[in-house]
Design an enzyme around this catalytic site. Structure first.
Site, PDB file in Angstrom:
ATOM      1  N   TYR A  26      27.694 -21.728  25.896  1.00 43.91           N
ATOM      2  CA  TYR A  26      26.417 -22.144  26.484  1.00 43.91           C
ATOM      3  C   TYR A  26      25.612 -20.914  26.910  1.00 43.91           C
ATOM      4  O   TYR A  26      24.410 -20.813  26.629  1.00 43.91           O
ATOM      5  CB  TYR A  26      26.675 -23.076  27.674  1.00 43.91           C
ATOM      6  CG  TYR A  26      25.427 -23.468  28.413  1.00 43.91           C
ATOM      7  CD1 TYR A  26      24.507 -24.354  27.854  1.00 43.91           C
ATOM      8  CD2 TYR A  26      25.152 -22.954  29.680  1.00 43.91           C
ATOM      9  CE1 TYR A  26      23.352 -24.712  28.525  1.00 43.91           C
ATOM     10  CE2 TYR A  26      24.006 -23.301  30.356  1.00 43.91           C
ATOM     11  CZ  TYR A  26      23.107 -24.178  29.782  1.00 43.91           C
ATOM     12  OH  TYR A  26      21.957 -24.519  30.454  1.00 43.91           O
ATOM     13  N   GLU A  48      20.297 -31.434  34.849  1.00 43.44           N
ATOM     14  CA  GLU A  48      20.261 -30.611  36.069  1.00 43.44           C
ATOM     15  C   GLU A  48      20.353 -31.494  37.304  1.00 43.44           C
ATOM     16  O   GLU A  48      21.027 -31.144  38.281  1.00 43.44           O
ATOM     17  CB  GLU A  48      19.004 -29.743  36.118  1.00 43.44           C
ATOM     18  CG  GLU A  48      18.960 -28.632  35.083  1.00 43.44           C
ATOM     19  CD  GLU A  48      20.017 -27.547  35.237  1.00 43.44           C
ATOM     20  OE1 GLU A  48      20.678 -27.473  36.297  1.00 43.44           O
ATOM     21  OE2 GLU A  48      20.189 -26.766  34.286  1.00 43.44           O
ATOM     22  N   TRP A  56      28.579 -26.944  36.578  1.00 44.92           N
ATOM     23  CA  TRP A  56      27.893 -27.061  35.289  1.00 44.92           C
ATOM     24  C   TRP A  56      28.912 -27.296  34.173  1.00 44.92           C
ATOM     25  O   TRP A  56      28.612 -27.988  33.199  1.00 44.92           O
ATOM     26  CB  TRP A  56      27.043 -25.826  35.024  1.00 44.92           C
ATOM     27  CG  TRP A  56      26.206 -25.987  33.795  1.00 44.92           C
ATOM     28  CD1 TRP A  56      26.293 -25.262  32.648  1.00 44.92           C
ATOM     29  CD2 TRP A  56      25.177 -26.952  33.562  1.00 44.92           C
ATOM     30  NE1 TRP A  56      25.383 -25.716  31.718  1.00 44.92           N
ATOM     31  CE2 TRP A  56      24.686 -26.758  32.262  1.00 44.92           C
ATOM     32  CE3 TRP A  56      24.618 -27.984  34.332  1.00 44.92           C
ATOM     33  CZ2 TRP A  56      23.672 -27.531  31.704  1.00 44.92           C
ATOM     34  CZ3 TRP A  56      23.607 -28.757  33.777  1.00 44.92           C
ATOM     35  CH2 TRP A  56      23.152 -28.528  32.486  1.00 44.92           C
TER      36      TRP A  56
END
Length: 191
Positions: A26, A48, A56
């Site tokens: 990522y 988000e 995350w």
């Protein structure tokens, strides 16, 4: 902490890790790169919001399921969701099952559709790009909010969006490349 060099000899932001992983992929291929189109912006905004209070890495692991559960983040499709869809999403163990976040995604889909009258979500968010990009050399120098993320948060709330606080909007701005979020010395900086 500054950039960390992995076994491949490449310096990266420390959170990306030194071993191959979803987080490293990522970091190297998505984070801080511009995205295009309403669905891409709506997806990042939604993810988000779901990430708030979680790691995350958890969201990345669940992203394929989120994409399936939320019709590829097509704002028109999600805006049409009803109570049955909320129940379906709350029963889907593959995604984060938080009622407030699920309902915020539906609210934000409707607000995204309405925002088309004012140029659309991508143009709206892009309008809050900072004039000067941050230039952190260590994680201690990295911010979690900015004047621009606070202004974006307020503006989105005025347009009916939910779960779009200044910290969440700062993370969105980092993720979609509104500014370069990488540490100086990271191989992705200014790439």
């Amino acid at each position: 902490m500054g950039p960390v060099t992995g076994e491949d000899g490449v310096p990266r932001c420390p959170w990306a890790g030194t071993e191959p992983s979803t987080m490293r992929d990522y970091h190297d291929h998505e984070w801080g790169r511009a995205v295009r189109g309403e669905a891409a912006y709506f997806e990042r905004l939604t993810l988000e919001a779901f990430q708030s209070g979680l790691s995350w890495a958890t969201i990345l692991a669940k992203r394929p399921a989120f994409r399936e559960a939320f019709d590829g983040f097509d704002a028109d499709a999600v805006a049409a969701y009803d109570d049955r869809d909320v129940a379906r999403l709350m029963a889907d163990a593959r995604i984060v099952r938080n009622r407030r976040k699920v309902e915020a995604a539906l609210t934000n889909a409707r607000a995204t559709v309405a925002l088309r009258e004012d140029g659309g979500l991508p143009a709206f968010v892009d309008g809050f790009a900072p004039a000067a990009h941050p230039r952190p050399t260590t994680t201690e120098e990295q911010a979690t909010t900015s004047t621009e993320s606070t202004e974006l948060s307020r503006a989105l709330k005025r347009h009916g969006f939910a779960f779009v606080g200044p910290t969440t909007m700062f993370a969105l701005m980092e993720a979609i490349g509104i500014f370069d979020p990488h540490l100086l010395g990271c191989h992705r900086r200014s790439a």
